[in-house]
Design an enzyme around this catalytic site. Structure first.
Site, PDB file in Angstrom:
ATOM      1  N   GLU A   7       0.737  -1.086  -0.049  1.00  0.00           N
ATOM      2  CA  GLU A   7      -0.008  -0.068  -0.003  1.00  0.00           C
ATOM      3  C   GLU A   7       0.926   1.386   0.037  1.00  0.00           C
ATOM      4  O   GLU A   7       2.038   1.298   0.636  1.00  0.00           O
ATOM      5  CB  GLU A   7      -0.657  -0.117   1.077  1.00  0.00           C
ATOM      6  CG  GLU A   7      -1.746  -1.140   1.322  1.00  0.00           C
ATOM      7  CD  GLU A   7      -2.310  -1.153   2.650  1.00  0.00           C
ATOM      8  OE1 GLU A   7      -2.428  -0.113   3.556  1.00  0.00           O
ATOM      9  OE2 GLU A   7      -3.257  -2.033   2.801  1.00  0.00           O
TER      10      GLU A   7
ATOM     11  N   CYS B 217       3.299   8.288   1.664  1.00  0.00           N
ATOM     12  CA  CYS B 217       3.613   7.233   2.709  1.00  0.00           C
ATOM     13  C   CYS B 217       3.921   6.022   1.819  1.00  0.00           C
ATOM     14  O   CYS B 217       3.168   5.267   1.342  1.00  0.00           O
ATOM     15  CB  CYS B 217       2.666   6.926   3.644  1.00  0.00           C
ATOM     16  SG  CYS B 217       3.003   5.905   4.917  1.00  0.00           S
TER      17      CYS B 217
ATOM     18  N   CYS C  25       5.347  -7.563   7.458  1.00  0.00           N
ATOM     19  CA  CYS C  25       6.570  -7.300   8.221  1.00  0.00           C
ATOM     20  C   CYS C  25       6.815  -8.148   9.319  1.00  0.00           C
ATOM     21  O   CYS C  25       6.047  -8.944   9.862  1.00  0.00           O
ATOM     22  CB  CYS C  25       6.368  -5.973   9.039  1.00  0.00           C
ATOM     23  SG  CYS C  25       7.344  -5.201  10.436  1.00  0.00           S
TER      24      CYS C  25
ATOM     25  N   CYS D 289       4.518  -6.297  15.589  1.00  0.00           N
ATOM     26  CA  CYS D 289       3.728  -5.330  16.554  1.00  0.00           C
ATOM     27  C   CYS D 289       2.171  -5.618  16.617  1.00  0.00           C
ATOM     28  O   CYS D 289       1.634  -5.670  15.630  1.00  0.00           O
ATOM     29  CB  CYS D 289       4.016  -3.917  16.265  1.00  0.00           C
ATOM     30  SG  CYS D 289       5.679  -3.719  15.912  1.00  0.00           S
TER      31      CYS D 289
ATOM     32  N   CYS E 297      -0.656  -3.436  14.944  1.00  0.00           N
ATOM     33  CA  CYS E 297      -0.287  -2.868  13.563  1.00  0.00           C
ATOM     34  C   CYS E 297      -0.874  -4.059  12.492  1.00  0.00           C
ATOM     35  O   CYS E 297      -0.458  -5.387  12.688  1.00  0.00           O
ATOM     36  CB  CYS E 297       1.245  -2.887  13.313  1.00  0.00           C
ATOM     37  SG  CYS E 297       1.666  -2.556  11.613  1.00  0.00           S
TER      38      CYS E 297
ATOM     39  N   GLU F  48       9.175  -2.778   7.810  1.00  0.00           N
ATOM     40  CA  GLU F  48      10.273  -2.246   8.686  1.00  0.00           C
ATOM     41  C   GLU F  48      11.453  -1.590   7.841  1.00  0.00           C
ATOM     42  O   GLU F  48      12.401  -2.455   7.186  1.00  0.00           O
ATOM     43  CB  GLU F  48      10.777  -3.113   9.798  1.00  0.00           C
ATOM     44  CG  GLU F  48      11.932  -2.486  10.533  1.00  0.00           C
ATOM     45  CD  GLU F  48      12.156  -1.338  11.091  1.00  0.00           C
ATOM     46  OE1 GLU F  48      10.985  -0.724  11.667  1.00  0.00           O
ATOM     47  OE2 GLU F  48      13.137  -0.524  10.910  1.00  0.00           O
TER      48      GLU F  48
ATOM     49  N   CYS G  12      -1.269   1.814   8.169  1.00  0.00           N
ATOM     50  CA  CYS G  12      -0.458   0.993   7.405  1.00  0.00           C
ATOM     51  C   CYS G  12      -1.014  -0.605   7.452  1.00  0.00           C
ATOM     52  O   CYS G  12      -1.422  -1.062   8.549  1.00  0.00           O
ATOM     53  CB  CYS G  12       1.046   1.047   8.238  1.00  0.00           C
ATOM     54  SG  CYS G  12       1.920  -0.536   9.112  1.00  0.00           S
TER      55      CYS G  12
END
Ligand code: SAH
Ligand code: SF4
Length: 352
Positions: free
Chosen positions: A97, A110, A117, A121, A124, A168, A341
């Site tokens: 995205e 962005c 990832c 987390c 997220c 990341e 995100c």
């Protein structure tokens, strides 16, 4: 790391490699500069638009090379029209995205650095899907060129980039930083290095490497908690590099670069928005050349946390101020289009 595509994505080549390609095609070296201009100043979508190249060369290039590896699969605009999010599929079908946010005088994009990832987390949407793969430099740059092409049509341009999309960035260090170098290259996109922010979850060796390279691109560190107990629960990679080590690396970065650092903090109701957390954070950051960016939590499917209420947010800011630490709330843009995100992908994939 290259994606499995038969054609070369020209955006994976730096100027030297492009010159080599041009030479392999028995063309004079100045063709490399001409192509470079089409790539990085005009952002053309097809080789046919490269009108100062001989027709034969355009044809050969079209057979051997590509100008993008991204296919827009889903486009969504916020109701106010200021935020636009595109879900792209890559050559291997992975989804990423990119978001364009328009402000009065700025167009911020962005950008994603990975598909998925590895950091996990809990709050997220990207972390919830796990790691798929690193993006190539070309795939990172193609997110820029897609929007640069669109904005050029209305005589506008990208003014700021935040590496805050999926992934990341410092886990994909080489490709991300090569893409950043490409963005600031004065012969091409020519963005000021201070206009590009890299956000990291806190990969200590990578922060130190970044500091040693004395890069001028601003760094943001996603802290989100001031005690290891709390941070371990939100950010699994904290067990590997706990807060003390992150802060030491941040101090090292400030010493090496003289630059102010930003800490990101997503406020989660009843979790990390307490006065105790604010006090602990104040103690840690007191006297440091830094700023705290507070982000109201964007609720995601895989996490039950809620955003903090405004009174808590204000109390948090006031407490930090007592320690001389500046903090502001970043208003999230494009909530109605899942601009957080990984969230658009989440919705589309679960609807497939
Ligand atoms: N991996 C990098 C950059 C991408 S995430 C990093 O973690 O810093 C960009 C920012 O969005 C980070 O500060 C991240 O913690 C934050 N973020 C992720 N999910 C969020 C959510 N659901 N609500 C609010 N902020 C979120
Ligand atoms: Fe990865 Fe950043 Fe999401 Fe954590 S917040 S899972 S590091 S993208």
């Amino acid at each position: 790391m290259e994606t499995p595509t038969a054609k070369i994505n020209l955006y994976n080549l730096d100027f030297e490699a492009l010159t080599e390609l041009v030479q392999e095609l028995d063309q004079p070296p100045y063709r490399a500069r001409q192509i470079w201009d089409w790539l990085y100043k005009k952002f053309v979508h097809t080789f046919d638009e490269m009108t100062n190249l001989p027709a034969g060369l355009r044809k050969t290039l079209a057979e051997k090379a590509t100008l993008t590896e991204l296919q827009p699969r889903f486009i969504e605009k916020s109701q106010d029209g200021f935020t636009k999010k595109v879900l792209f599929s890559l050559q291997d079908g992975k989804l990423i995205e990119t978001v364009l946010m328009r402000y009065d005088k700025r167009n911020t994009i962005c950008v994603s650095s990975q598909a998925g990832c590895a950091m996990g987390c809990v709050f997220c949407a990207t972390g919830q899907m796990g790691f798929q793969r690193h993006l190539t430099t070309g795939e990172i740059i193609n997110q820029i060129t897609y929007f640069a092409h669109e904005l050029a049509k209305e005589d506008s341009r990208i003014t700021n980039v935040v590496m805050m999309g999926m992934g990341e960035p410092l886990h994909n260090y080489d490709n991300t930083l090569a893409a950043v170098d490409r963005m600031i290259d004065e012969t091409g996109i020519n963005l000021g290095s201070r206009k590009i922010t890299i956000s990291t979850v806190g990969l200590v060796p990578a922060i130190r490497r970044y500091a040693d390279e004395k890069r001028q691109t601003p760094l943001a560190v996603s802290l989100h908690a001031a005690t290891d107990r709390e941070r371990d629960a939100l950010i699994p990679v904290n067990r590997r590099w706990p807060i003390k080590e992150i802060i030491a690396a941040c101090r090292y970065y400030i010493d090496q670069t003289g630059r102010r650092l930003t800490f990101e903090w997503a406020l989660i109701r009843g979790e990390n928005d307490t006065v105790e957390q604010a006090e602990k954070l104040g103690e840690i950051l007191q006297g440091m050349l830094c700023h705290v960016n507070l982000i109201p939590l964007n609720p995601t499917k895989g996490y039950g946390g809620r955003p903090s209420d405004p009174a808590r947010v204000q109390a948090f800011i006031d407490t930090l101020r007592e320690y001389g630490v500046s903090a502001t709330v970043r208003v999230r843009r494009g909530i109605d289009i899942q601009a957080g995100c990984g969230q658009l992908r989440d919705r589309i994939v679960s609807n497939d």
